[in-house]
Write an enzyme that holds these catalytic residues in place. Structure first.
Site, PDB file in Angstrom:
ATOM      1  N   CYS A  80      40.037   5.495  48.518  1.00  0.00           N
ATOM      2  CA  CYS A  80      40.303   4.300  47.719  1.00  0.00           C
ATOM      3  C   CYS A  80      38.984   3.574  47.415  1.00  0.00           C
ATOM      4  CB  CYS A  80      41.323   3.400  48.417  1.00  0.00           C
ATOM      5  SG  CYS A  80      42.046   2.148  47.319  1.00  0.00           S
ATOM      6  N   HIS A 182      45.549   7.017  48.305  1.00  0.00           N
ATOM      7  CA  HIS A 182      45.598   6.939  49.770  1.00  0.00           C
ATOM      8  C   HIS A 182      46.287   8.179  50.330  1.00  0.00           C
ATOM      9  CE1 HIS A 182      44.266   2.764  50.469  1.00  0.00           C
ATOM     10  NE2 HIS A 182      44.798   2.526  49.292  1.00  0.00           N
ATOM     11  N   GLU A 184      46.627   9.025  53.354  1.00  0.00           N
ATOM     12  CA  GLU A 184      47.367   8.650  54.566  1.00  0.00           C
ATOM     13  C   GLU A 184      48.714   7.998  54.255  1.00  0.00           C
ATOM     14  OE1 GLU A 184      45.346   4.852  53.507  1.00  0.00           O
ATOM     15  OE2 GLU A 184      44.941   6.986  53.287  1.00  0.00           O
TER      16      GLU A 184
END
Length: 202
Positions: A80, A182, A184
């Site tokens: 990001c 992202h 994750e």
């Protein structure tokens, strides 16, 4: 077995990235210590917020030069805002110098759609980037951003997405990797990306 250093400079989604890597079986260390970055097998630079504030925090803690040194020896992944910081300059709030690891600049997305861009978008891969192995064009990942990188060299662009304009979603140059989205927070596809990155140093 070595560990992946997750850079702590007061900005970022540190715990969520660390939890994802740990779930995948990789040891991690959340750290702002230059020695720990040096000893790590890989480095992740996360980040949320504004480019100038993050760049200043890196410089204040002498982490900008330390991260730049690591790419000579090991894979480094920006996530990001962390990806945006890999570029030479950013235009958010005011012109600001980045890490200069990817030639180009970071500018506001030129789109008629609502900003920030928040949500799931599909990827189109544009080079054979190892962190995307096992994924196909059309894979969906999760974005939260209003600015994006504009790479000076098209060969550094690893993936794009469409948000009323073609947006650089990922970059890759040598040991440098960046994801504007992202991983994750991107479900199984995101975990595959993090797994692929972690395995680069094994």
């Amino acid at each position: 077995m070595g560990y992946t250093a997750i850079v702590d400079y007061g900005v970022g989604n540190l715990k969520s990235v660390a939890n994802a890597m740990s779930w995948l079986g990789f040891d991690t260390a959340i750290t702002g210590d230059a020695g720990e970055l040096e000893r790590a097998e890989a480095v992740i630079l996360p980040g949320v917020g504004a480019f100038p504030d993050a760049a200043e925090r890196l410089r204040k803690n002498n982490l900008d030069s330390k991260i730049a040194l690591q790419i000579l020896k090991k894979p480094v992944l920006g996530i990001c805002l962390g990806m945006q910081l890999l570029f030479e300059t950013g235009q958010e709030v005011r012109p600001c110098v980045g890490l200069g690891l990817i030639p180009g600049t970071v500018e506001r997305i030129e789109t008629s759609r609502k900003l920030p861009h928040i949500g799931w978008n599909s990827l189109t891969f544009s080079n054979d980037c190892p962190i995307f192995r096992g994924l196909e064009d059309g894979t969906y990942v999760y974005f939260v951003h209003s600015f994006c990188g504009k790479a000076a060299r098209e060969e550094d662009v690893a993936a794009r997405t469409d948000y009323g304009a073609s947006v650089v979603a990922a970059v890759h140059r040598g040991n440098v990797y960046g994801c504007q989205f992202h991983p994750e927070k991107s479900g199984e596809a995101g975990l595959q990306i993090l797994k692929n990155f972690g395995e680069l140093s094994r």
